[in-house]
Each structure stands twice: as C-alpha cells, then as structure tokens.
Design an enzyme around this catalytic site. Sequence first.
Site, PDB file in Angstrom:
ATOM      1  N   GLY A 345       0.830  -1.201   0.000  1.00  0.00           N
ATOM      2  CA  GLY A 345       0.000   0.000   0.000  1.00  0.00           C
ATOM      3  C   GLY A 345       0.860   1.244   0.000  1.00  0.00           C
ATOM      4  O   GLY A 345       0.589   2.211  -0.709  1.00  0.00           O
ATOM      5  N   HIS A 381      -0.382   6.249   8.839  1.00  0.00           N
ATOM      6  CA  HIS A 381       0.434   5.069   9.157  1.00  0.00           C
ATOM      7  C   HIS A 381       1.896   5.317   8.790  1.00  0.00           C
ATOM      8  O   HIS A 381       2.806   5.059   9.587  1.00  0.00           O
ATOM      9  CB  HIS A 381      -0.117   3.862   8.398  1.00  0.00           C
ATOM     10  CG  HIS A 381       0.645   2.590   8.618  1.00  0.00           C
ATOM     11  ND1 HIS A 381       0.190   1.562   9.415  1.00  0.00           N
ATOM     12  CD2 HIS A 381       1.839   2.162   8.137  1.00  0.00           C
ATOM     13  CE1 HIS A 381       1.051   0.577   9.421  1.00  0.00           C
ATOM     14  NE2 HIS A 381       2.079   0.917   8.646  1.00  0.00           N
ATOM     15  N   GLU A 382       2.127   5.813   7.579  1.00  0.00           N
ATOM     16  CA  GLU A 382       3.509   5.992   7.131  1.00  0.00           C
ATOM     17  C   GLU A 382       4.202   7.114   7.899  1.00  0.00           C
ATOM     18  O   GLU A 382       5.384   6.999   8.233  1.00  0.00           O
ATOM     19  CB  GLU A 382       3.537   6.276   5.624  1.00  0.00           C
ATOM     20  CG  GLU A 382       2.866   5.224   4.754  1.00  0.00           C
ATOM     21  CD  GLU A 382       3.284   3.802   5.075  1.00  0.00           C
ATOM     22  OE1 GLU A 382       4.464   3.580   5.396  1.00  0.00           O
ATOM     23  OE2 GLU A 382       2.432   2.902   5.004  1.00  0.00           O
TER      24      GLU A 382
END
Length: 963
Positions: A345, A381-382
């Site tokens: 992703g 998230h990243e």
Amino acid sequence: MGRGFFINKTLAIAGVILAAGALATIIALSVVYSQAKAKNQEVQPTNGGTSPTTTPSTPTNPWDHYRLPDSLSPVSYNITLWPRLEANVATGLYVFTGQSAVVFECRKSTDLIIIHSNKLNLTLVNGHHARLTGLDGAVPPAIIKSWLQPVTQFLVIQLDGELQTGKQYELYSDFTGELADDLGGFYRSEYFVGATKKVVATTQMQPVHARKAFPCFDEPALKAVFHVTLLHPHGTVALANGMNLAPVNVTVNGQDVTRTSFEATPIMSTYLLAFVVSEFDFIRSPEGEKYLIRIWARKQAIAEGQGNYALEKTGPILEFFEKYYDTVYPLPKSDQIALPDFGAGAMENWGLITYRETALLFNNESSSNADKEWIATVISHELAHMWFGNLVTMRWWNDLWLNEGFATYVSYLGANSAEPSWNYTDLIVMKEVYKVMSVDALASSHPLSTREQDIMQPAQISELFDSITYSKAPAVLRMLSEFLTEPVFAKGLSTYLDTFKYGNTVYQDLWKHLQMAADSTPGLNLPASIEDIMNRWILQMGFPLVSIDTAKGTITQNHFLLDPNSTVDRPSEFRYEWIVPIKWIKSGTEQTPFWLQTKTDTHLPLKTSGSDWVLVNTKVSGYFRVNYDLVNWERLLTQLNTSHEVIPVINRAQIIDDAFNLARAKTVSTTLALRTTLYLQEEREYMPWETADRNLGYFFLMFDRSEVFGPMQAYLKKQVTPLFNHFEMITGNWTTIPENHLDQYSQVRAISLACSSGVPGCDALTTSWFQAWMKTPEKNPIPANLRQTVYCRALAAGGVVEWDFAWTRYQEATVASEADKLMYGLACTKVPWLLKRYLNYCLDPERIRKQDATFTMVYIAGNVVGQPLAWDFVRANWNHLFNDYGGGSISFGRLIEGITRRFSSEFELNELQKFIKDNSDVGFGSASQAVDQAVERTKANIKWVAENKDDVFKWFSDNSQTI
C-alpha cells in the site's frame, strides 16, 4: 560514528559508466546469473571443488548462514546509480549501472568480508568483485578470491590477512542490475501518456531488497549514513531520502545526462532507502510553512488536483505526531510520491514515502468516502513510522509486529486528528480486531513475537508481513493504551524514542519505558508489571474466551479456537492463560473495571437478578471474546429487540460478532447467533450492519451452492429492506449524500445487500445508472460512493456488452481508485467465459498490472461462478505465478486465502491437499502459513456445514416470512 565519505565526482561518474559492448556482456551475464540463482546453484565453488546445489542443512561456513557475522559494521555508503529508462536494443532488458563505496569498521578481527548482494553483476577488477582500501592509515589485506553466494545472497571476499579491530576500510564495487518490473529493489514502473509509454525507476527495499540495488549490509540493525547520486535523462527529476541538491547537466561517454546529488541521510537502516527517477510533477506546502511537504505524481494527476487532499492532511498529521511523541520531526522535508506500480500500500522510506496511487491520490468527482478514509489512514500510518520504526528501529525482523502494529494503532489517532468529524478511532475494532481474530483463532496461528533464530531466510521474513503483525499487534497495543490511559502510554513512548533515537531496540525496551511512565503515575493499580501482562499477549498465539456466569458471579478464561477439537502443537510457557483487563456495564451503566488474572475467578458484582444484564468488554477495548450463561444471553437479546440504543453501538456489533464466532466454535448454538440479527430491522448504524454482513457472509460462502441459499436470501431481504427504504428516503431517492461519515458507508451497505437479496427496485436502480453511463461515457452519473456496488450489480445482471464497456473504461481510467472499482466490478459477471478471459488477463501485465493480479484473482474467486475457475487457474499456473510474480509483486498468502475460503467439502479438501503435494518442489514461500491455515479452515468448514446445515435451513425458512 565514523565520518562521512565522499567519492571524487569524476571517479563517481566514470565508475558508473560502461561501454556499450561491456554492458551487453554484463546483461548476458545477468541472465545467466539469475537462472543460476533460481536453481539454487552457487556461482563459484567455495572450496575449489564442486559446488553443492543447496545450502547445507547445518551450515559450517559463515557464508552459508543467512545472518551476517558480527565482525563488520557499516559507517557510510556513497552510491551512484544510473537507471536506463529505455530498453536495451540488443537484449530488450531495462538495466541500471552503478557503483558503491561502503565505509565499514572492523568490530572483530576477520579475514572475510561478507556483504549482501542479490541479482547484481559485479564488475571484476583484477579478477575480483570489489576493491578494498584502508582509511586513516589502516593497511588492507589483499583479496585472495571473491565469489557470489546466491542462496544466502552474499558477496564473499576472502583476504590474505585479517582486518584490524577498530580500523575502518572502504569496499568499492561496480555493478549492473536489471531494472525489472518485479516491484522489488530498484525496479521500473510504467504508465502511458496517450500512446507514449513512460518509465519510472523506483524502489522497494523492505524487507531484504536493498541488496538488489547495491552491495550492502542489509540488516535493520546495521544502520549507516547514505550519500546518493543519481544520473538520469534530461527532462526527468530525481528524488531520494535526502533533499535534492541543484541538478547538473553533464556529458558522459557521449550521452547527455543530469546528475542529481542529495543531502546525506541520518543514520538509518538499508530497508528505508529510496530513490526515484521520473517525469512526475509535484505540489508543495507554501513557503514559510513549518514543514516542506511535496506530493509527487503523474503530471496529469497533479494537474487534476489529485494530490491536494494528501497535501492538505500531511501537515496536520505530522504536527499531531510531533505532539503525540513529544519529539520533533527529524527530517528537513517530507516527499510523498504516488507510483503506478507498487506492491504494497505504501512504504515508510525516511523522507521519501512511496505509495500506490490509490493510497495517496484523491479525485473529487470519482473518489469515494472510503477512498478518502484510506488515504488519510495510510498517510497517517507511514508518517507514524517516521518516528516509530525509522528514528527507532527494531533490531531484527522477529519484532516487525512492533513497527507495524504500533504504526497501525496510532494511524487511527492521526487520521482522527485530521478528520475529527469521522469519529474514526472506533473503527479499529471493525478493521483490525475482528478481522484478525478469525485468523488468530486457528491452531495454525502464531505469536506476535518469535525468537530471532527462528526468522532467518528471506521467505520467513516475508511471511511475517501478515494480518497477525498488522492487525493483532495494534489490537493488543490499543488494549495496553486503554488500561494505561493514553497520556501514560504517550509519555512512555516519548522517553523510549528519546533514549533510542537513531538506534535499534527489542520489544522489552518499550515495556521498560512504559513501566517507567506507569510507575510515575499514581492510581493505575496494575496487577503485575507491563512485561508480565503483555508478554502473555505477544509470546503466545491466540486470545482468551472470557465466560461469565451471572447466576454465580464467576468468570473464567480459555484459549479460544474456532475448531475446539483442533490440536495446538505450539507450546506456551504461559499455558494459554492471560492477564485480562475487564471493562463492563450492567443494564447500561458502566461498572468498575477489574482484572482476570487466573483461569477462574469469582467477581460477585457480575451476579445479576431480575431483568438485569451484564455486557463485558466495553468498547471492545480488550482483545478477547465473551460468552455468557444462557439467561444473560436471553436478556441481551431482549434488550436488543426492545430498545437496542441502550447498548453502545460498538457493543451491539460485539454481541453479533462474538455470538457468531462462538457458534462456529460450538460454544453456543447457531440459532442463538442468528437471533442476534433479528433486531436489525430497526438498526441504522454502520458497525452492527457491517458485522452482521461479514458473519452472514460466511453462511453465504458455505451455502450459496445449496438449497439453504433461497431461505437465507429471503431472510436477508426481509431484514435489509427497512435500511434500504431509510436511505432512499433521507437521500431524496438517492439524489444526495448522507452527511455523516459512517452513514455514507451504511448507504453503500444498504444498496449492496438489498440488490444481492432481491429487494424490489434495487437492481433496476443500479442498472439504470450504469445504462445511463453507457449512453454518455464521458460523464459518469453514478455517485462516487456507490460506484463499486453499482458496477458489480450491473455487470452481474448484464452480459458481454456491459463487460466490454467496463473493461474499456478500466483501461482508460486515469484515476487509480476508479480503476480499482472497475477491476472489482468486472469480477462480478455471471458469464463464465468472461471470467476465464479476465483470469487470463492476470498473466499479462499490459492488461492487469502485477500489483493488481492478486486482487483480481481473489475478486473472481469471491464470485460463486468464478470460484472454481479461479481455483483451476491458480493450480494450472502456480509455477508461473510463484516464479514470475514472486518478487514482491503478489501476496501469495492473500491469494491462497481468497481462492480457498469457500472450501467446505471433502472433495475440495482433497483437491487442496493434492495441490500442496503437487507443488512441493515449487514451494509456497511467504504463503506457507496461509496454506496450513487453508487446510485447517477447510476441515473446520466441513465439520461446521455437516453439523449445522439442517438447523440453519430450518431457521432461515422459519424467519424469512414477511408478516
């Protein structure tokens, strides 16, 4: 730390350039080398004799181990790479050339240099693969011989003397690699502008692919500083982790190219290195803003404003994490780039985060509410990784759960801060907790953390990137944060990050700092140390079933298994007992939390009388399931059917999910589970309907090929009709969009379930929308939120004309999220030969990108008509899929799970076992565990169907009649 090292620029350019004839030779060698590697053959004998064809089972030589010796430690790299964005005329291959100089320190005297190198052809210098020099007066031993060890992916250099402890040396090498389309290492991505093909050179180094780009010490604990220079065609732009310096146009061997160098990185792991060469454009944060943020993508995507949402949300999320971690963002910029081809992703490369287009780009006209949520979540998230994972990194891959689980947990907090109206944090229960429980309830599950020595080979490392790591880990970390409270949790994280910044840790280090925060906070009253509590959740697989007897006031725990007769052969020092935090309510009133520390305990407040009911695990803050005595179950069902709003919405979903899973485990009756859905005629909230849909979906998987299907469909039609009518009314006959974030999901659910169960007017609605689009292809009238559902239903009802129209729109789509919706819809047709054609397209990257092949095959397998076709297709093409799509471009675990989840007969079990046997020589790589789980799941399905089919048929028949 040793000083940085810069190679003379003239040497850097000259070293990376190869004459055309030499290049052709190296390309040819590359093919031979790759073939040799595929056959597990060594390129050169290790002892002057015949090379063994496989690594010995008990290695004696250090180069036959998969872990590096602890004798050398990198200090800095100076890397120059030149990707060719056009195929070589003679070979048809895309290649890159490069040179690397790594400065390393000798920690223990040794006469060997062992460094990772995979799928690289190293130029021979005086008969050797590299050149060694000493720094600061160190005298380097001469190289006796060097060779490539393809099984363990090493370059091995034998010296005629020992390197001196404490001294630094530089290892220099020239090399060539293939810029393949395998989505791993330094690879190429392609897209079209009109009829013109454009090539992007990009990277994916995690977990062990940096060694495919340049020789390196490719383990997360071996951090170093990286100096990167890229040579690239005029008209392209180069990016890397560090800020790009002013590009310079140079002529090299008669070719005009641009040279871009980058600021040195902080000390970091090889798997976080990234570089990209493209013709992309970007938008950026305004001058003077706190952070330099740039969003990169195809020029058309940027021109259409598809990067605007990501730019708008990145700054606030970065600011949230700075406050949450109490640590400033450690880099001068944040580049985020959307790639047409990307296996995962996204990837948290420090300072240059790479994404699938669907995870970064948003189009106001065609992207849905779910697309926007996905983008916010992935960005969060990243960015969470910039601190947790990048600034402080796990020592070895056995603690991957700590990196990914933490980033997943706090991604909900970060996304919620960016979109506060979504109330997003509760969705972790639906998206992570309940999703992973179905896997963790299998006897073939595994603990979150394992011993380092059990994770050695690349395939073993890749296998860790599963739902246990990504979903169970955030579930237990959320539970930890809940019982510590969020401020205490964040305080412990802050000191942890400050203590270990730019270093590596093991999970015990986190427990220590959280314990320090807990000890300095009065009133927590933990029953044991954080290490004692949490080790039970991470060092043993599974989770407890907490059972409540309200007549006696007793509470017990047992290891929950979907198949209680399955054999758990994985030992646990904790004997599958947990220290369980219990939050609960009684008849709608919150009660004092307590801890379950033993197998059985008595907690008299749980004892009830009259019409009082007990509900345990408020907000599903704990990672466990709950069962009750039958009297309490009946009281809960009565409450649902009389005034369901008294029970919190997330716990209404919990009642349904626990009951259905307890029924599968034969702890409660299947009819009791089905009765939890009777009240849904009055339910309008998303989470209970989503949970019911998932659990009834299992019934459809088991029975959509049997006589149970008719009454089951009729029951669903009866239950969903009020929901469908509700949204038809509040949206003005589907002309407006609900304002609430979750209501938008409920609207989609209403149409999807109504159409699949035959609610009058639903299929006519979706088909009319699709037909209107076919009449005016340039203007799509279908609301963005509803497109995936409408595409699926219209193509299921249509034939080849509708399918070909959708296929054309898929090929022409310039918005990745729109292409994904069409890709899903195309799998819904009921025409077998169209599905077969679609499957064949999966082997043609010109039609279906490699990154999308898994999803397409799984989508087709989800179609009752397509499932046997997909199963036959995967069996027939497993060798090709495994060998040609296995370099990071396909998730074999997801594929195996997707094509076998409907299996529920002895015939299908035999076919599955034959498939495993027939492909034992090919192997299953990162899907090995998924294969075991498929067998276990199939056996459980066979039992469940045999035991429940008659009762299920009767129940649906009795309850499907409309009064």
